[in-house]
Design a protein around this motif. Structure first.
Motif, short mmCIF file in Angstrom:
data_model
loop_
_atom_site.label_atom_id
_atom_site.label_comp_id
_atom_site.label_asym_id
_atom_site.label_seq_id
_atom_site.Cartn_x
_atom_site.Cartn_y
_atom_site.Cartn_z
N ASP A 10 0.72 -0.86 0.26
CA ASP A 10 -0.39 -0.06 -0.13
C ASP A 10 0.57 1.11 0.09
O ASP A 10 0.10 2.55 0.47
CB ASP A 10 -0.63 -0.04 1.33
CG ASP A 10 -2.16 -1.29 0.98
OD1 ASP A 10 -2.39 -1.18 -0.26
OD2 ASP A 10 -2.34 -1.37 2.24
N ARG A 11 1.93 1.30 -0.34
CA ARG A 11 3.04 2.47 -0.85
C ARG A 11 3.75 2.19 -1.95
O ARG A 11 3.66 1.33 -2.43
CB ARG A 11 4.34 2.08 0.19
CG ARG A 11 4.58 3.68 0.31
CD ARG A 11 6.56 2.76 1.66
NE ARG A 11 5.71 2.96 2.87
CZ ARG A 11 6.49 2.66 4.11
NH1 ARG A 11 7.96 2.05 3.24
NH2 ARG A 11 6.05 2.81 4.82
N VAL A 12 3.74 3.97 -2.67
CA VAL A 12 4.18 3.67 -3.88
C VAL A 12 5.30 4.78 -2.62
O VAL A 12 5.88 5.35 -2.66
CB VAL A 12 3.32 4.45 -4.15
CG1 VAL A 12 4.07 5.21 -5.77
CG2 VAL A 12 1.96 4.67 -4.84
N LEU A 13 5.97 3.48 -4.29
CA LEU A 13 7.65 3.87 -4.18
C LEU A 13 8.36 4.33 -5.20
O LEU A 13 7.78 4.31 -6.54
CB LEU A 13 8.63 2.47 -4.08
CG LEU A 13 8.49 1.67 -2.80
CD1 LEU A 13 8.88 0.10 -2.95
CD2 LEU A 13 8.34 2.23 -0.95
N THR A 14 9.59 5.76 -5.30
CA THR A 14 10.14 6.17 -6.85
C THR A 14 11.79 5.59 -6.24
O THR A 14 12.03 5.77 -5.59
CB THR A 14 9.91 7.35 -6.03
OG1 THR A 14 8.87 8.22 -5.60
CG2 THR A 14 10.52 8.59 -7.35
N PHE A 15 12.10 5.03 -7.27
CA PHE A 15 13.30 4.70 -7.33
C PHE A 15 14.48 4.80 -8.45
O PHE A 15 14.34 6.41 -9.41
CB PHE A 15 13.03 2.83 -8.56
CG PHE A 15 12.28 2.48 -7.63
CD1 PHE A 15 12.69 0.79 -7.20
CD2 PHE A 15 10.96 2.08 -7.72
CE1 PHE A 15 11.75 0.32 -5.97
CE2 PHE A 15 10.17 1.04 -6.95
CZ PHE A 15 10.60 0.06 -6.86
N GLY A 16 15.62 5.02 -8.05
CA GLY A 16 17.04 5.90 -8.31
C GLY A 16 17.52 4.01 -8.39
O GLY A 16 17.44 3.53 -8.26
N THR A 17 18.83 5.22 -8.88
CA THR A 17 19.59 4.04 -9.51
C THR A 17 21.13 4.00 -7.73
O THR A 17 21.22 5.37 -7.62
CB THR A 17 21.55 4.15 -10.87
OG1 THR A 17 21.49 6.12 -10.43
CG2 THR A 17 19.98 4.92 -11.47
N SER A 18 21.24 3.21 -7.66
CA SER A 18 22.04 2.99 -6.18
C SER A 18 23.48 3.23 -6.84
O SER A 18 24.35 3.51 -5.55
CB SER A 18 21.94 1.78 -5.83
OG SER A 18 22.88 0.73 -6.07
N GLY A 26 14.14 -8.14 -9.50
CA GLY A 26 12.44 -7.25 -8.94
C GLY A 26 12.51 -7.74 -7.43
O GLY A 26 11.54 -7.09 -6.98
N LYS A 27 13.94 -7.62 -6.61
CA LYS A 27 13.87 -8.78 -5.12
C LYS A 27 14.67 -7.37 -4.48
O LYS A 27 15.46 -7.59 -4.71
CB LYS A 27 14.67 -9.73 -5.41
CG LYS A 27 13.69 -10.44 -3.96
CD LYS A 27 14.14 -11.30 -3.88
CE LYS A 27 13.66 -12.58 -2.27
NZ LYS A 27 13.94 -13.87 -2.46
N ALA A 28 14.14 -6.89 -3.42
CA ALA A 28 14.84 -6.45 -2.71
C ALA A 28 15.85 -6.73 -1.26
O ALA A 28 15.25 -7.86 -0.92
CB ALA A 28 14.06 -5.38 -2.04
N ILE A 29 16.96 -6.30 -1.54
CA ILE A 29 18.39 -7.55 -1.40
C ILE A 29 18.86 -7.12 -0.18
O ILE A 29 20.09 -7.40 0.42
CB ILE A 29 19.23 -7.32 -2.69
CG1 ILE A 29 19.96 -6.95 -3.34
CG2 ILE A 29 18.28 -7.95 -3.75
CD1 ILE A 29 20.51 -6.63 -4.23
N LYS A 30 18.33 -6.16 0.37
CA LYS A 30 18.85 -4.61 1.63
C LYS A 30 18.17 -4.00 1.87
O LYS A 30 17.46 -3.06 0.84
CB LYS A 30 20.33 -4.23 0.94
CG LYS A 30 20.57 -3.70 2.42
CD LYS A 30 21.92 -2.92 2.23
CE LYS A 30 23.14 -2.68 3.05
NZ LYS A 30 24.06 -2.12 2.79
N GLY A 31 17.63 -3.74 3.52
CA GLY A 31 17.09 -2.86 3.14
C GLY A 31 15.69 -2.84 4.56
O GLY A 31 15.90 -4.30 4.58
N PRO A 32 14.99 -2.26 4.46
CA PRO A 32 13.87 -2.49 5.15
C PRO A 32 12.66 -3.70 4.91
O PRO A 32 11.64 -4.08 4.78
CB PRO A 32 13.03 -1.70 5.65
CG PRO A 32 14.13 0.09 5.80
CD PRO A 32 15.31 -0.60 4.83
N LEU A 33 12.76 -3.45 3.38
CA LEU A 33 12.17 -4.31 2.28
C LEU A 33 12.54 -5.34 1.96
O LEU A 33 12.34 -5.82 0.93
CB LEU A 33 10.91 -3.28 1.40
CG LEU A 33 10.61 -1.96 1.74
CD1 LEU A 33 10.21 -1.45 0.50
CD2 LEU A 33 9.28 -2.29 2.87
#
Length: 331
Positions: A101-109, A133-140
């Motif tokens: 239910d949160r809209v994310l905005t993506f950038g290049t790390s 398409g998978k989070a590999i580090k962080g809160p998500l």
């Protein structure tokens, strides 16, 4: 998973306020990523190679350049998407930007994971491996993004098949450019074409740095184009050559989903399999008494095949995420 820092965060700037028009700055044979919204939108690889991520909102007609086209009112509900491209992996994937239910905005790390783009979201600063398409580090960490159906075709094919379609406009070049350069000069493809034509792969081939990598498959090259489909924990990558070797049509099942893979020329597309027998005759796809357009999935009697969510990428990047036994037609 091998992770390395290559550039500062956002050194490759994402496009966060995209505009669209009917004119394109590049060549007829340039690849574009196509999302079949209303009107259809084309995101040129020429532009994406310099930005890698476009944060867009489907159903939003306000970002269409005034006076450049008249698309009418969109029939789509608003859907936040990230159109993503990794030049090293030739990985084209469109993701839904909604997570919990949160809209994310993506950038290049500025990082690479197995030579693949690592994105980050600005809301939680979690890091995401682009082809996966998978989070590999962080809160998500561990969350996965939903893939939005899309295709990769030439600009010439897009203009033919989607006459009312619109195309992402360049961010740099033209009037107001600080260096006085044209968009064609800013968005030149020479370094990427050189990489695509080279025998090697990965960051080392692209920039002359990074680890040496090997490729064990004898049936396909590391940079063979693959259409990857994942469903309910199953993953199958369909190399263009393998599909064309069996006549250009493959009916298969991925995680219980019946899929139809078709490939003519250099294109490859995946649809839900309606259960008909399809075959190519004289370069045209026939099935159930109708002729079908392999790009759009439309038939000459008014039916349309449902496109399945997929990834289009090089074989080495698919194998990095899913293993050497995840390819169709290879032992």
């Amino acid at each position: 998973m091998h992770i390395q820092d290559v550039l500062p965060r956002d050194a490759i700037p994402s496009v966060d306020d995209p505009t669209f028009g009917t004119e394109y700055i590049g060549d007829d044979d340039d690849d574009v990523i196509v999302v079949e919204t209303t009107p259809a939108r084309a995101y040129p690889v020429r532009i994406l190679s310099y930005h890698e991520i476009v944060n867009d909102m489907l159903g939003d007609s306000d970002r269409i350049e005034s006076g450049r086209c008249s698309p009418g009112d969109s029939t789509d509900e608003s859907r936040p998407v990230a159109v993503t491209w990794c030049p090293i992996c030739a990985s084209a994937v469109v993701y839904d930007r909604r997570v919990d239910d949160r809209v994310l905005t993506f950038g290049t790390s500025g990082k690479l994971a197995d030579d693949a783009l690592v994105m980050y979201d600005r809301e939680t600063e979690s890091e995401w491996k682009q082809p996966l398409g998978k989070a590999i580090k962080g809160p998500l960490d561990g969350h996965e993004l939903s893939v939005v159906p899309a295709s990769v075709i030439s600009w010439e094919q897009f203009r033919s098949d989607y006459p009312d379609g619109i195309v992402l406009q360049p961010i740099h070049g033209g009037d107001g450019d600080p260096r006085g350069e044209s968009p064609q000069t800013v968005y030149k493809m020479t370094p990427y074409e050189r990489y695509d034509a080279a025998e090697g792969f990965g960051l080392r081939e692209m920039r002359g740095e990074g680890r040496e990598r090997s490729w064990e498959h004898e049936d396909i090259d590391a940079k063979t184009v693959v259409l990857g489909i994942t469903h309910r924990g199953d993953a199958v990558g369909y190399p263009v050559e393998q599909v064309q070797n069996v006549g250009g049509v493959v009916s298969d099942t991925v995680g219980g989903l019946d899929v139809l893979i078709v490939s003519s020329r250099d294109d490859i597309h995946g649809f839900e399999d309606p259960g008909y027998k399809f075959e190519f005759r004289e370069g045209m796809l026939y099935g159930d008494g109708a002729k079908w357009d392999t790009t759009t999935g439309r038939s000459d009697d008014g039916r349309t095949l449902a496109r399945v969510p997929s990834r289009r990428l090089y074989a080495f990047a698919w194998q990095d995420d899913h293993g050497p036994k995840s390819f169709y037609g290879l032992t």
